[in-house]
Design a protein around this motif. Sequence first.
Motif, PDB file in Angstrom:
ATOM      1  N   LEU A 113       0.811  -1.210   0.000  1.00  0.00           N
ATOM      2  CA  LEU A 113       0.000   0.000   0.000  1.00  0.00           C
ATOM      3  C   LEU A 113       0.849   1.267   0.000  1.00  0.00           C
ATOM      4  N   ALA A 114       2.063   1.184   0.555  1.00  0.00           N
ATOM      5  CA  ALA A 114       2.906   2.381   0.653  1.00  0.00           C
ATOM      6  C   ALA A 114       3.569   2.752  -0.670  1.00  0.00           C
ATOM      7  N   TYR A 115       3.596   1.844  -1.626  1.00  0.00           N
ATOM      8  CA  TYR A 115       4.254   2.132  -2.911  1.00  0.00           C
ATOM      9  C   TYR A 115       3.463   3.207  -3.654  1.00  0.00           C
ATOM     10  N   PRO A 116       4.118   4.291  -4.096  1.00  0.00           N
ATOM     11  CA  PRO A 116       3.389   5.372  -4.774  1.00  0.00           C
ATOM     12  C   PRO A 116       2.731   4.877  -6.065  1.00  0.00           C
ATOM     13  N   ARG A 117       1.404   4.990  -6.126  1.00  0.00           N
ATOM     14  CA  ARG A 117       0.680   4.492  -7.301  1.00  0.00           C
ATOM     15  C   ARG A 117       1.042   5.250  -8.571  1.00  0.00           C
ATOM     16  N   LYS A 118       1.466   6.506  -8.421  1.00  0.00           N
ATOM     17  CA  LYS A 118       1.819   7.275  -9.619  1.00  0.00           C
ATOM     18  C   LYS A 118       2.994   6.644 -10.360  1.00  0.00           C
ATOM     19  N   LEU A 119       3.782   5.825  -9.665  1.00  0.00           N
ATOM     20  CA  LEU A 119       4.923   5.178 -10.319  1.00  0.00           C
ATOM     21  C   LEU A 119       4.501   3.981 -11.169  1.00  0.00           C
ATOM     22  N   ILE A 120       3.371   3.358 -10.816  1.00  0.00           N
ATOM     23  CA  ILE A 120       2.961   2.162 -11.554  1.00  0.00           C
ATOM     24  C   ILE A 120       2.130   2.510 -12.786  1.00  0.00           C
ATOM     25  N   TYR A 121       1.518   3.703 -12.817  1.00  0.00           N
ATOM     26  CA  TYR A 121       0.628   4.031 -13.925  1.00  0.00           C
ATOM     27  C   TYR A 121       1.337   4.092 -15.279  1.00  0.00           C
ATOM     28  N   PRO A 122       2.502   4.745 -15.402  1.00  0.00           N
ATOM     29  CA  PRO A 122       3.188   4.712 -16.701  1.00  0.00           C
ATOM     30  C   PRO A 122       3.624   3.307 -17.099  1.00  0.00           C
ATOM     31  N   VAL A 123       3.935   2.476 -16.101  1.00  0.00           N
ATOM     32  CA  VAL A 123       4.279   1.072 -16.374  1.00  0.00           C
ATOM     33  C   VAL A 123       3.094   0.362 -17.014  1.00  0.00           C
ATOM     34  N   LEU A 124       1.912   0.551 -16.447  1.00  0.00           N
ATOM     35  CA  LEU A 124       0.719  -0.126 -16.952  1.00  0.00           C
ATOM     36  C   LEU A 124       0.340   0.384 -18.337  1.00  0.00           C
TER      37      LEU A 124
END
Length: 308
Positions: free
Chosen positions: A104-115
């Motif tokens: 939960l602590a991982y910043p979601r903004k970092l995963i969006y460009p990956v997806l």
Amino acid sequence: MYRPKTTLEQWRILQAVVDCGGYAHAAAKLNKSQSSLNHAVAKLQSQLGVQLLEVRGRKAYLTEAGEVMLRRSRHLTQNVQDLEVLADSINQDWEPQITLALDLAYPRKLIYPVLRAFYPESRGSRLNILDTVLTGTEEAITQGWADLVIGGTVPRGFLGEPIAEIKFVAVCHPDHPLSAMSSPLDANELLQHLQIVIKDTGQSPDEKQGWLRAEARWTVSQFHMAIDLLLQGLGFCWLPEHEVAHLVDAGRLNRLNIKGSSFRKHINWLVHPRPDAMGPGSKLLSELILSHRQLNHYPPLEIKVGET
């Protein structure tokens, strides 16, 4: 040629009896009769010539020899499972489903460009993205139910690549009594105030991280609920800085300066629970996550499993 005296099924039954705390619960979990489990374990002990379990009251307990044998058996059954998963991966060109566990602590903004980058290449794979916290994140790795895991620790026996640095800060409402106290705060000042904590998603939660000494604690499952409570003037909470920085800047929350712990820093790691069984989709997703990491280069962390 050596012929095994025992079977994988016998070892799986022993593991279930221990994990469930007795034959009755294990029988329900495995959908078998209790007598068949008793027979299987008794035969296992007879074949080995070693007593593995002793029953006291209604509960089965491991003997010292049983603890050693059970530990080794878990490696055996896990290796067989990994082999079977690897065979499935070899027999198919692309995984029909990929599970990504995100702390939960991982910043979601970092995963969006990956997806966004992954979707055009995903070949129709169904992607399950699941939130986990603390022990729940570790279980995603150790139990192998996720294909990729991003979390704050790397359990023994696994490799991890650092991908993000997370800073946790203690915050409360500006009108909260803690905000009026002299800074830096002594940690003992927190004891009599309500602490908001985030629920551990593990099946067997292990409270071994963070400060959890407040007399009154409320547990919530998401950061946004914790923040809403803080904005109502209720309690204090350690939260990722990226989740609350805009509220601190706007004066809606106060950051607490606590003696000896003005903030806590955590590294988030990308871990492959079953690296030998990764399919091409999981490998591509892993490569994209690493290409978007927010850290300078770190060597991979490796922790060896101790031999018994």
